[in-house]
Design an enzyme around this catalytic site. Structure first.
Site, PDB file in Angstrom:
ATOM      1  N   ASP A   1      -4.758   1.541  12.922  1.00  0.00           N
ATOM      2  CA  ASP A   1      -5.007   0.995  11.837  1.00  0.00           C
ATOM      3  C   ASP A   1      -2.931   0.290  11.507  1.00  0.00           C
ATOM      4  OD1 ASP A   1      -5.755   0.143   9.680  1.00  0.00           O
ATOM      5  OD2 ASP A   1      -6.563   1.392   8.509  1.00  0.00           O
TER       6      ASP A   1
ATOM      7  N   ARG B   1       0.674  -1.448   0.018  1.00  0.00           N
ATOM      8  CA  ARG B   1      -0.169  -0.167   0.048  1.00  0.00           C
ATOM      9  C   ARG B   1       1.074   0.949  -0.168  1.00  0.00           C
ATOM     10  NH1 ARG B   1      -5.055   2.888   3.660  1.00  0.00           N
ATOM     11  NH2 ARG B   1      -5.624   3.657   2.336  1.00  0.00           N
TER      12      ARG B   1
ATOM     13  N   CYS C   1      -6.822  -2.350  14.342  1.00  0.00           N
ATOM     14  CA  CYS C   1      -7.540  -3.176  12.765  1.00  0.00           C
ATOM     15  C   CYS C   1      -6.808  -3.237  11.742  1.00  0.00           C
ATOM     16  CB  CYS C   1      -8.254  -1.730  12.235  1.00  0.00           C
ATOM     17  SG  CYS C   1      -7.913  -1.278  10.009  1.00  0.00           S
TER      18      CYS C   1
ATOM     19  N   ASP D   1     -12.157  -5.524   6.174  1.00  0.00           N
ATOM     20  CA  ASP D   1     -12.719  -4.104   4.852  1.00  0.00           C
ATOM     21  C   ASP D   1     -14.510  -4.444   4.274  1.00  0.00           C
ATOM     22  OD1 ASP D   1     -11.089  -1.656   5.737  1.00  0.00           O
ATOM     23  OD2 ASP D   1      -9.701  -2.390   4.315  1.00  0.00           O
TER      24      ASP D   1
HETATM   25  C1  DGJ Z   1      -7.882   0.279   6.153  1.00  0.00           C
HETATM   26  C2  DGJ Z   1      -9.420  -0.126   6.837  1.00  0.00           C
HETATM   27  O1  DGJ Z   1      -9.168  -1.409   7.161  1.00  0.00           O
HETATM   28  C3  DGJ Z   1      -9.955   0.729   5.968  1.00  0.00           C
HETATM   29  O2  DGJ Z   1     -11.409   0.500   7.233  1.00  0.00           O
HETATM   30  C4  DGJ Z   1      -9.672   2.572   6.494  1.00  0.00           C
HETATM   31  O3  DGJ Z   1      -9.393   2.203   8.243  1.00  0.00           O
HETATM   32  C5  DGJ Z   1      -8.461   2.510   6.088  1.00  0.00           C
HETATM   33  N1  DGJ Z   1      -7.237   1.723   6.018  1.00  0.00           N
HETATM   34  C6  DGJ Z   1      -7.954   3.546   5.949  1.00  0.00           C
HETATM   35  O4  DGJ Z   1      -6.621   4.346   5.317  1.00  0.00           O
END
Ligand code: DGJ
Length: 784
Positions: A479, A444, A524, A546
């Site tokens: 995250d 990413r 997350c 997601d």
């Molecule tokens: C990945 C997460 O799973 C999403 O919910 C969101 O927060 C994005 N990253 C943001 O970049």
């Protein structure tokens, strides 16, 4: 001691519904006798594996005992080089250059409570009477190495945790190439091995397979516990189903590369070892040092998969979750990510927040894009300067405005990552994980920070803490969006890096969140890429995926529910058609699935019609009434005999009420009446079962509406398009009163729409239709 009984070298570990029996045999090896339904110490001789004759082609441990062969025995631990050829729990490179090791019993110690680890998160017991620990200390026969096998019994959760600890007093270093948390040998009962596998947006799909001779490994190699293979695995008897049959569950309190090997041996024994993945692992232990392994969690139930899940859920609720939010109802949140992605301003956010407030949302969460040059996922990670173009009065100002609207405020961080296009990278390229002389592989568009480096940890802790302390933030989404690569660190050997990264992560989480227990932490990792018990020791909930398409979410939430209670799963209602599957689903179904989790909304509310606003308002108001049961109640899953229908059920601990979600994936023409079974109620009490009112949009019927209405309207005409914004049809009203026994046996529901006419009580479900039902104790009529 209450739960562990010792008779010389025999140990019985008891929980409310299980027993674990082991002994130290005449050679000093810990031998496994039983794990399963309750037994007594007196049963030891009967349960012990019998050795009567020697086998051919085997390696004998003792010259004068032709039947003692380690390969044939059910053990609690093993070594290398002494005749046990099954998967080994330990591999040491010893000072003489050899790998042969043999640990034998020295002494045992019983102690109240849980022992805890110095370097790793683990389960805990607030009262010492809530748990009991047995430590078996073993000694290597030649080298000055001591091994502790630690067993902690959590009686009411029916859980036993196990870990191992190695101490060295050797003058020369010992290299640990593999060190498992636990080893267990069970007689094979025709077990199936059940794992939860997937990838991004398809986490935790259940897979069953028969055990075959040889070894199956459930592991992660990505650096995180991973979305590919969750660390939780189950062994199920051939006939086990959701509510009956023997099921064993194994999990690990660890967030990094994990490893569980399940081996069916030639003697028809099943060996299960679990711990840190030995891939690229090599840990140097010098004199006086100790190495601790993560706690493995073991449970058994004779009440099927649901019974096993209940043990795990109770264990997580009482022995893993921490902080002020441990047992508190989770607020209904709105996350701005899918509404805006990176494209927002303070004005846009406040507009969304005002709409959310009107619907009953309690927590407004600002996701990615609020700092540095973070206007896309190519830049900004690592920086913490608020983007004043988007948020002119900073995070503090935004939090105040959200608070003034009557909502709590939450904020997204991705502290473990760095974009090369960031101030942090320009100033400290050495903070990033990369190998000198090689171009690093991006995920990413980003690199990871090297959390094994103390300077990196300090940087994260200082920056995140200072933002948290400057504004009124009561929720954090933590995250992490890539797998690990280019593993190199100037501060530690490569063989220690994967594990030291995770230890570094735990230290950072500990330093930021332990002093701030008022913050609800949702972790997350691209969704559920790090959904594990280690993270749950810090974050009270985890963003499950997601993927918020409710039909996909059924599989994902169901998969996670084998080990993790609904309260731990972030679950959101999002836009339809869905952004990943293009599937259109009714708003009711999106809610009916997300309700079995920590509920949130993640969509642009401005795009909703008035009728959808009204529906969401009703959903949130209903959810608030029953959320304690949905989040903390006793959870059951089952599938109707037709595989297109799934039921999730949550029952209040006092059996006064329950909530069910019944979801149909694909509709079948001319389907028969469905039977709804409600488990876990008081059989003798009288209950009312009611369908939670919901509506189905007129648009779903298109031209078919002419069969329902007395006049004909064009499906794509102005009148119907306008009507569709403000009106919808009632869907499946239903109510009846009956006993808990009848509900347990199964009550018939009304028909679904099959094209033969219209009735107001029909279930208008079609593909992806669903309904929530509540069951409440019927009040006795008051005597006049
Ligand atoms: C990945 C997460 O799973 C999403 O919910 C969101 O927060 C994005 N990253 C943001 O970049």
């Amino acid at each position: 001691m209450q739960y562990i009984t010792q008779a010389e070298k025999l140990f019985l570990l008891r929980t409310d519904e299980t027993a674990y029996l082991l002994l130290i045999n005449e050679y000093g090896h810990p031998e496994h006798l039983h794990y399963g339904t309750p037994v007594a110490l007196a049963d030891a001789a009967a349960l012990r594996y019998k050795r009567t004759m020697p086998y051919g082609a085997e390696v004998l441990y003792a010259e004068d005992d032709p039947t003692y062969c380690l390969d044939n025995l059910p053990l609690e631990w093993s070594g290398i080089g002494k005749g046990d050829f099954r998967v080994s729990p330990i591999e040491l490179e010893l000072p003489d250059g050899s790998y042969t090791c043999d640990f034998v019993f020295q002494f045992a110690k019983l102690q109240p409570g849980a022992r805890g680890a110095a370097t790793l998160p683990g389960a805990y017991a607030e009262e010492s009477a809530d748990a009991e620990t047995l430590v078996l200390t073993l000694k290597e026969k030649v080298f000055a190495l001591q091994l502790e096998l630690i067993y902690t019994v959590y009686p009411h959760e029916n859980v036993i945790t196990r870990s191992s600890v190695l101490h060295s007093q050797e003058a020369s270093p010992v290299r640990i190439r593999r060190m498992m948390s636990q080893l267990l040998d069970l007689p094979n009962d025709g077990y199936r091995l059940v794992t939860l596998d997937g990838d991004w947006i398809q986490e935790a799909h259940r897979h069953d397979r028969a055990l075959m001779p040889g070894c199956f490994v459930n592991e992660s190699t990505t650096g995180n516990s991973s979305n590919r293979h969750n660390p939780g695995v189950m062994l199920a008897a051939p006939t086990a189903c959701e509510d009956s049959g023997n099921v064993y569950g194994f999990n690990l309190i660890y967030s990094g590369n994990h490893y569980t090997a399940v081996e069916l041996s030639p003697r028809n024994m099943v060996r299960i070892v679990s711990g840190i993945n030995p891939l690229c692992f090599c840990w140097q232990l010098v004199q006086g040092e100790t190495f601790e392994t993560p706690e493995a969690v073991l449970t058994f139930s004779s009440h099927g998969f649901n019974g096993m899940s209940h043990n795990f859920h109770e264990f997580i609720l009482h022995r893993i979750l921490r902080g002020d939010w441990k047992a508190k109802d989770r607020p209904v949140l709105l996350n701005n990510w899918e509404a805006h992605f990176f494209d927002f301003t303070r004005r846009k956010l406040l507009r969304l927040a005002r709409r959310a407030k009107k619907l009953g949302v309690e927590l407004f969460v600002l996701d990615d894009g609020w700092f540095g040059a973070r206007n896309s996922d190519h830049a900004g990670l690592g920086d913490y300067t608020v983007n004043r173009k988007k948020l002119r009065d900073g995070i503090e100002g935004l939090a105040q405005r959200i608070n003034a609207l009557g909502m709590q405020f939450g904020l997204w961080f991705e502290p473990e990552s760095i974009n090369t296009d960031s101030e942090l990278y320009r100033n400290h390229p050495e903070y990033a994980m990369q190998l000198p002389g090689r171009t690093p592989a991006l995920g990413r568009n980003q690199l990871l920070l090297n959390l094994a480096n103390p300077a990196v940890r300090d940087y994260i802790v200082e920056n995140v803490s200072s933002i948290l302390d400057r504004a009124n933030i009561t929720y954090v989404k933590w995250d992490m969006n890539r797998h690990m690569s280019d593993m190199y660190s100037a501060v530690c050997p490569a063989g220690e890096l994967y594990h030291r990264y995770i230890l570094g992560l735990y230290e950072v989480l500990e330093r930021i969140f332990r002093p701030r227990p008022h913050i609800l932490l949702e972790s997350c990792a691209s969704g559920g890429n790090r959904f594990d018990l280690g993270m749950l020791c810090y974050s009270q909930q985890i963003w499950a995926s997601d993927n918020t398409d409710p039909i996909e979410r059924l599989k994902i939430q169901k998969g996670f529910s084998y080990f993790y209670p609904p309260v731990c799963m972030g679950a959101h209602v999002s836009q339809s058609p869905h952004q990943q599957t293009l599937r259109s689903t009714p708003l009711s179904t999106r809610f009916n699935v997300a309700a079995f989790g920590a509920l949130g909304y993640e969509l642009d509310l401005a795009e909703l019609s008035p009728i959808e606003h009204r529906q969401i308002k009703e959903q949130i108001s209903f959810y608030k009434q029953v959320r304690h049961t949905l989040q903390f109640g006793r959870f059951y899953r089952y599938q109707l005999p037709e595989t297109n229908k799934d039921v999730f059920l949550a029952v209040a601990p006092d059996q006064s009420h329950a909530v069910l979600s019944f979801v149909q994936t694909l509709a079948t023409a001319g389907d028969s009446n469905d039977v709804l079974r409600v488990k876990g109620l008081d059989a003798n009490a009288c209950y009312r079962l009611t369908a939670v009112p919901q509506k189905v949009s007129l648009a779903r019927f298109g031209g078919l509406l002419k069969h329902i209405m007395p006049f004909t309207l064009r499906a794509d005409g102005f009148i119907l398009r306008t009507a569709n914004r403000v009106h919808a049809l009632p869907d499946g009203p239903f109510s009846l009163c009956t006993s808990g026994a009848a509900l347990q046996s199964g009550v018939g529901l009304n028909d679904q729409f099959i094209g033969t006419g219209y009735h107001k009580d029909l279930r208008l479900w079609g593909d992806f239709g669903s309904q929530l039902y509540v069951v409440e104790l019927e009040q006795e009529e008051e005597a006049e």
